[in-house]
Design a protein around this motif. Structure first.
Motif, PDB file in Angstrom:
ATOM      1  N   PHE A 182       0.848  -1.190   0.000  1.00 28.63           N
ATOM      2  CA  PHE A 182       0.000   0.000   0.000  1.00 28.63           C
ATOM      3  C   PHE A 182       0.882   1.238   0.000  1.00 28.63           C
ATOM      4  CE2 PHE A 182      -3.142   2.962   2.119  1.00 28.63           C
ATOM      5  CZ  PHE A 182      -3.988   3.020   1.034  1.00 28.63           C
ATOM      6  N   GLY A 183       1.180   1.735  -1.188  1.00 29.81           N
ATOM      7  CA  GLY A 183       2.038   2.895  -1.323  1.00 29.81           C
ATOM      8  C   GLY A 183       2.087   3.344  -2.763  1.00 29.81           C
ATOM      9  N   VAL A 184       2.957   4.284  -3.044  1.00 31.20           N
ATOM     10  CA  VAL A 184       3.098   4.804  -4.401  1.00 31.20           C
ATOM     11  C   VAL A 184       3.986   3.854  -5.201  1.00 31.20           C
ATOM     12  CG1 VAL A 184       3.906   6.710  -5.818  1.00 31.20           C
ATOM     13  CG2 VAL A 184       2.828   7.172  -3.607  1.00 31.20           C
ATOM     14  N   PRO A 185       3.467   3.275  -6.298  1.00 34.04           N
ATOM     15  CA  PRO A 185       4.278   2.330  -7.076  1.00 34.04           C
ATOM     16  C   PRO A 185       5.472   3.024  -7.721  1.00 34.04           C
ATOM     17  CG  PRO A 185       1.931   2.164  -7.646  1.00 34.04           C
ATOM     18  CD  PRO A 185       2.098   3.408  -6.836  1.00 34.04           C
ATOM     19  N   ILE A 186       6.594   2.326  -7.763  1.00 36.14           N
ATOM     20  CA  ILE A 186       7.753   2.829  -8.494  1.00 36.14           C
ATOM     21  C   ILE A 186       7.444   2.736  -9.987  1.00 36.14           C
ATOM     22  CG2 ILE A 186      10.186   2.414  -9.020  1.00 36.14           C
ATOM     23  CD1 ILE A 186      10.527   1.533  -6.118  1.00 36.14           C
ATOM     24  N   PRO A 187       7.473   3.841 -10.727  1.00 39.72           N
ATOM     25  CA  PRO A 187       6.962   3.870 -12.116  1.00 39.72           C
ATOM     26  C   PRO A 187       7.972   3.353 -13.129  1.00 39.72           C
ATOM     27  CG  PRO A 187       7.704   6.053 -11.497  1.00 39.72           C
ATOM     28  CD  PRO A 187       7.911   5.181 -10.280  1.00 39.72           C
ATOM     29  N   VAL A 188       8.293   2.086 -13.007  1.00 41.26           N
ATOM     30  CA  VAL A 188       9.342   1.511 -13.853  1.00 41.26           C
ATOM     31  C   VAL A 188       8.939   0.097 -14.280  1.00 41.26           C
ATOM     32  CG1 VAL A 188      11.718   0.637 -13.830  1.00 41.26           C
ATOM     33  CG2 VAL A 188      11.226   2.859 -12.837  1.00 41.26           C
ATOM     34  N   TRP A 189       9.245  -0.226 -15.533  1.00 41.08           N
ATOM     35  CA  TRP A 189       9.166  -1.601 -16.027  1.00 41.08           C
ATOM     36  C   TRP A 189      10.565  -1.993 -16.514  1.00 41.08           C
ATOM     37  CZ3 TRP A 189       5.949   2.341 -17.595  1.00 41.08           C
ATOM     38  CH2 TRP A 189       4.587   2.230 -17.282  1.00 41.08           C
ATOM     39  N   TYR A 190      10.783  -3.293 -16.716  1.00 41.96           N
ATOM     40  CA  TYR A 190      12.057  -3.778 -17.247  1.00 41.96           C
ATOM     41  C   TYR A 190      11.783  -4.678 -18.445  1.00 41.96           C
ATOM     42  CZ  TYR A 190      13.305  -2.377 -12.517  1.00 41.96           C
ATOM     43  OH  TYR A 190      13.460  -1.671 -11.354  1.00 41.96           O
ATOM     44  N   PRO A 191      12.505  -4.495 -19.543  1.00 48.51           N
ATOM     45  CA  PRO A 191      12.357  -5.437 -20.666  1.00 48.51           C
ATOM     46  C   PRO A 191      12.912  -6.804 -20.275  1.00 48.51           C
ATOM     47  CG  PRO A 191      14.151  -3.897 -21.083  1.00 48.51           C
ATOM     48  CD  PRO A 191      13.493  -3.436 -19.824  1.00 48.51           C
ATOM     49  N   LEU A 192      12.294  -7.851 -20.796  1.00 49.31           N
ATOM     50  CA  LEU A 192      12.757  -9.210 -20.553  1.00 49.31           C
ATOM     51  C   LEU A 192      13.505  -9.716 -21.785  1.00 49.31           C
ATOM     52  CD1 LEU A 192       9.540 -10.724 -18.893  1.00 49.31           C
ATOM     53  CD2 LEU A 192      11.570  -9.795 -17.757  1.00 49.31           C
ATOM     54  N   ASP A 193      14.637 -10.374 -21.552  1.00 50.23           N
ATOM     55  CA  ASP A 193      15.383 -10.911 -22.688  1.00 50.23           C
ATOM     56  C   ASP A 193      14.734 -12.215 -23.170  1.00 50.23           C
ATOM     57  OD1 ASP A 193      16.158 -12.938 -20.953  1.00 50.23           O
ATOM     58  OD2 ASP A 193      18.158 -12.101 -20.592  1.00 50.23           O
ATOM     59  N   GLY A 194      15.387 -12.875 -24.103  1.00 54.60           N
ATOM     60  CA  GLY A 194      14.803 -14.061 -24.698  1.00 54.60           C
ATOM     61  C   GLY A 194      14.571 -15.194 -23.725  1.00 54.60           C
ATOM     62  N   SER A 195      15.302 -15.213 -22.627  1.00 51.45           N
ATOM     63  CA  SER A 195      15.116 -16.263 -21.624  1.00 51.45           C
ATOM     64  C   SER A 195      14.213 -15.824 -20.486  1.00 51.45           C
ATOM     65  CB  SER A 195      16.472 -16.690 -21.074  1.00 51.45           C
ATOM     66  OG  SER A 195      17.133 -15.596 -20.454  1.00 51.45           O
ATOM     67  N   GLY A 196      13.655 -14.607 -20.609  1.00 51.92           N
ATOM     68  CA  GLY A 196      12.737 -14.115 -19.575  1.00 51.92           C
ATOM     69  C   GLY A 196      13.406 -13.417 -18.412  1.00 51.92           C
ATOM     70  N   GLU A 197      14.721 -13.099 -18.536  1.00 48.31           N
ATOM     71  CA  GLU A 197      15.432 -12.414 -17.458  1.00 48.31           C
ATOM     72  C   GLU A 197      15.319 -10.891 -17.627  1.00 48.31           C
ATOM     73  OE1 GLU A 197      16.958 -13.682 -14.748  1.00 48.31           O
ATOM     74  OE2 GLU A 197      16.045 -15.576 -15.417  1.00 48.31           O
ATOM     75  N   PRO A 198      15.032 -10.174 -16.529  1.00 44.73           N
ATOM     76  CA  PRO A 198      14.912  -8.710 -16.626  1.00 44.73           C
ATOM     77  C   PRO A 198      16.240  -8.054 -16.972  1.00 44.73           C
ATOM     78  CG  PRO A 198      13.919  -9.537 -14.602  1.00 44.73           C
ATOM     79  CD  PRO A 198      14.710 -10.668 -15.180  1.00 44.73           C
TER      80      PRO A 198
END
Length: 840
Positions: free
Chosen positions: A444-460
């Motif tokens: 319950f708080g302010v979300p950090i406004p960031v996403w990360y692309p995933l590589d071909g193996s699904g690693e951020p």
């Protein structure tokens, strides 16, 4: 000047009862405290009001400190400033989550799907029900809405003169947008960064903790003398944490410790596990502590982190995020002895490894009991651990000497009230040992406004975060999608994943000037209020709220967020301990407000000097009620006097009282300008009682009469009352508003603060006359006669006898014959009193 009293409804019986309900409604209806946003910055006085944490109920400590702020706001408003006095609710973070968990009997499990039909049980059971993150947040919002209504009702009853139309919450859309906007700009400038590093970790809440949120608590422990095998025989290490032996990566001693100089550069083998570790020198090893040889573990405390970093040591982590020993041993540690510890709590692992060490000969002697300070999260109940995690940080000078010096210099530009509080700020800034950790593993708080692309193996790919455009804020990465992606690409190889964390509550609260001033959505308002004038707060959060607000403002705007900081002390219980909900020694204010009235409680609060801890005292609240009642009754008497008021024939006694009043106005004004509301109250109160007990009693008979002298008495009384009501208004807003309404149009709280005026009289006249009257009354009291009994003769002598207002003294003391002899050698006034003979 002649004044005819307006015809007003002065009540037959003046009472404090019911004034709160009456005037709160009037102030709201008439917009008495509404902020006029047409004023430019030079005409505005802006207050960065602390948003109280909405997690249960307020206690008298809140009333104490918020009353201090309100007296300043009311004073500035009467001085002609347009006061921007908003208030907010700090409703995100752990306190709210804990309250929701206990109230509804639930716990958040982010792995669960959202259930739109979920309703919590009427009565929570012993086992908390797991719910999805969205369900949990909805319950947080539901409960905080209830709490916020109760908080608002309480603050209105206390009489806070805030503009409720500027109410905000730290979880609301405006706050989320401001918090995310500031972070994205920090990120763009390189001030925010992501790092994987040893982190202070609370195992109960399973979240990272910042340095500013630590507190040391004395805990029982013991020194265990472990036997390591060195190149030429056994060497001994004394440790309080033997359970971390499998995490040992080195032994260190001070470079000047002759006992171990020959060992530096060699290796030793750990007891029980037989793992080889280097023996190294480092300045932080204390030769006087234990054996002088220290076991470096990853990680037992923050010093271990320093050794690990500066000595370039490997990591052997054994404590997990749940506070238990990891199921698998770290690389290089044999599995057989380790299996005895795996999965156990730290406490159980300590007990078991001591048994194993004793059995293997790795423990020499019995453990030596001791009490030692242990680091806790300020809201936690278990000691902190240090685990390696990936977190977001904000540069605050902890790793940059130039930036640290900049923030120290910023603190020196703030006007501190009291001034010595600046030292606490500087000590904190200069003692920082790392940057500000702003991410939290909570819900319950302010979300950090960031996403990360995933590589071909699904690693951020953490080195290339995806961020939203500012125009889209606020966003929730767990439900919103970054530009160029679709929802179907969430958490799949080649797609994206959301940062799961929220901001530390201080990361949002550090932006209260930006949130309250509507930086993100109302630039016109923001320009009229920022930088603010005042930050009022408690002294214990200088390190968190005050410093963090300076950091965010300096980084974003290159300026301080306000010019002045006013610090309140703590409220202490009768045992001189700080009142705290967690300790359970708080007093809730509602009963006090109902029993004694808001003005009485405010009087007690205002007597707490800036920065000074104050004991809770109902006796002083009773004094406050007596004062407020006296204001009503004295005003009723003065305003009820018949006849005109005319200052053309003021007597020396009248001028003496008015001269004293001018001094009080000047001193109270100077005190408020220095943010010393307590001194302003004290000088006003002291004069008021002198006014009632001395001057009013002396001129009462004259004021009832006719002629110029009587009209002058009524003029002086009303002039003094008018000024006194305005001087008391910041402290006793309900009683003063009530009296003002008997006499004036509008609100006393929008009236001009009194000016000292011309000091044309000699205050010694009132002092001398009052002293003489006191002696006459003492003679009557000693004789057991009525105060209205006649006095046959009074002879005055002394250096000040010639100053006495004889006619007023004779009337007040019922003196038939009054004489002054020429004895000026003795100081002051001496009255020889001869009572009238009554009866045979």
């Amino acid at each position: 000047m002649t004044e005819t009293q307006r015809t007003r409804a002065i009540p037959e019986r003046a009472t404090l009862d019911g004034l709160e309900d009456k005037w709160v409604a009037v102030w709201e209806r008439e917009g008495t405290y509404a902020f006029d946003r047409t004023k430019d910055r030079a005409q505005v006085y802006a207050i960065d009001t602390p948003p109280p944490t909405v997690s249960g109920s307020l206690h008298v400590g809140h009333v104490f400190s918020y009353t201090h702020t309100d007296t300043v706001a009311r004073y500035q408003r009467m001085r002609g400033k347009e006061v921007f006095y908003p208030i907010g609710w700090d409703d995100n973070g752990l306190p709210t989550e804990r309250r929701v968990q206990n109230h509804f009997g639930v716990r958040c499990d982010p792995s669960l799907p959202y259930d739109p039909s979920f309703e919590p049980p009427d009565k929570p059971g012993k086992q908390q029900i797991p719910v999805s993150r969205r369900n949990f947040i909805e319950l947080c919002e539901r409960l905080t809405e209830v709490d916020e209504k109760a908080f608002e009702e309480m603050w209105r009853r206390v009489g806070l003169s805030v503009d409720w139309s500027h109410l905000y919450t730290t979880i609301g859309a405006r706050a989320r947008a401001a918090s995310q906007r500031a972070f994205l700009r920090n990120l763009a400038r390189g001030e925010a960064y992501l790092a994987e590093a040893p982190t202070l970790w609370d195992v109960t809440f399973r979240t990272a903790v910042a340095q500013a949120e630590l507190e040391n608590r004395d805990q029982p422990g013991a020194f265990h003398r472990l036997v390591f095998q060195g190149p030429e025989g056994p060497v001994h290490v004394e440790t309080t944490r033997p359970e971390l032996l499998p995490a040992c990566v080195a032994l260190v001693a001070h470079p000047d410790d002759d006992r171990y100089r020959a060992l530096f550069g060699s290796a030793a083998r750990t007891p029980l596990f037989d793992v080889e570790v280097p023996v190294l020198a480092h300045r932080l090893a204390d030769p006087e502590k234990g054996s002088g040889l220290v076991m470096v573990c990853t990680f037992g405390d923050t010093t271990d982190v320093v050794w690990w970093r500066e000595l370039d040591l490997p990591i052997r982590a054994v404590v997990g995020r749940d506070g238990r020993i990891a199921p698998e041993p770290p690389e290089g540690v044999p599995a057989a002895p380790y299996a005895e510890l795996a999965g156990k709590t730290v406490h159980s692992a300590r007990e078991r490894i001591v048994e194993l060490l004793r059995g293997s000969g790795g423990l020499e002697g019995d453990p030596k009991p001791l009490t030692r300070p242990v680091s806790f999260y300020e809201k936690g109940s278990k000691p902190l651990e240090i685990v390696t995690t990936r977190q977001w940080y904000l540069r605050n000078g902890g790793r940059d000497e130039d930036l640290r010096r900049r923030f120290v210099e910023s603190g020196r530009k703030i006007s501190w009230h009291p001034a010595y509080m600046r030292t606490r700020y500087e000590n904190w800034v200069e003692g920082l040992n790392g940057d500000w950790l702003v991410s939290r593993q909570r819900f319950f708080g302010v979300p950090i406004p960031v996403w990360y692309p995933l590589d071909g193996s699904g690693e951020p790919r953490y080195d290339t975060p995806l961020v939203p455009d500012e125009a889209l804020l606020p966003v929730d990465p767990s439900t919103d999608v970054p530009a160029g992606y679709t929802e179907t690409q969430r958490d799949v190889p080649g797609g994206f994943t959301a940062d799961p964390d929220i901001f530390d509550t201080w990361a949002t609260s550090s932006l209260t000037p930006q949130i309250a001033g509507r930086w993100s959505d109302d630039p016109d308002l923001f320009a009229r209020v920022f930088p603010f004038d005042l930050r009022p707060q408690a002294h214990d959060i200088i390190r968190t709220w005050l410093f963090s607000t300076v950091v965010r403002s300096e980084l974003e705007f290159g300026t301080l967020p306000w010019t002045d900081a006013a610090l309140s002390g703590w409220i202490l219980d009768p045992d001189r301990k700080k009142m705290s909900k967690s300790v359970g020694n708080v007093v809730t204010p509602l009963g006090l407000l109902q029993q004694f009235g808001s003005d009485a409680v405010r009087y007690w609060a205002a007597n707490g000097r800036p920065g000074t801890d104050t004991a809770f005292d109902t006796a002083q609240i009773k004094v406050g009620r007596r004062l407020a009642t006296k204001v009503l009754n004295a005003s009723k008497f003065v305003l009820g006097l018949p006849g005109e008021a005319d200052d053309a024939a003021l007597t020396p006694l009248d001028r003496a009282m008015l001269a004293g009043l001018a001094d009080v106005v000047a001193e109270a004004t100077a005190a408020f300008e220095d943010y010393d509301y307590t001194r302003a109250l004290n000088v006003t109160e002291r004069f008021f009682w002198q006014f009632c007990d001395d001057y009013l009693e002396l001129v009462k008979q004259r004021a009832y009469g006719e002629g110029p002298a009587s009209a002058a008495a009524r003029s002086a009384l009303r002039t003094a009352l008018d000024a006194l009501l305005r001087l008391f208004a910041p402290f006793l807003p309900f009683a003063t508003e009530e009296v003002w309404s008997w006499w004036h149009d509008g609100s006393v709280h929008r009236a001009a603060w009194p000016e000292p005026g011309e000091r044309a009289g000699d205050p010694r006249v009132l002092a001398a006359t009052a002293d003489a009257l006191s002696q006459v009354r003492k003679a009557k009291s000693t004789a057991g006669t009525s105060m209205r009994a006649e006095v046959a003769r009074v002879v005055l002598s002394g250096a000040d006898a010639s100053l006495v207002a004889l006619d007023d003294l004779a009337a007040a003391g019922v003196v038939a014959d009054l004489a002054v002899v020429g004895d000026s050698a003795a100081e002051g006034v001496s009255a020889e009193v001869e009572l009238a003979v009554t009866g045979p």
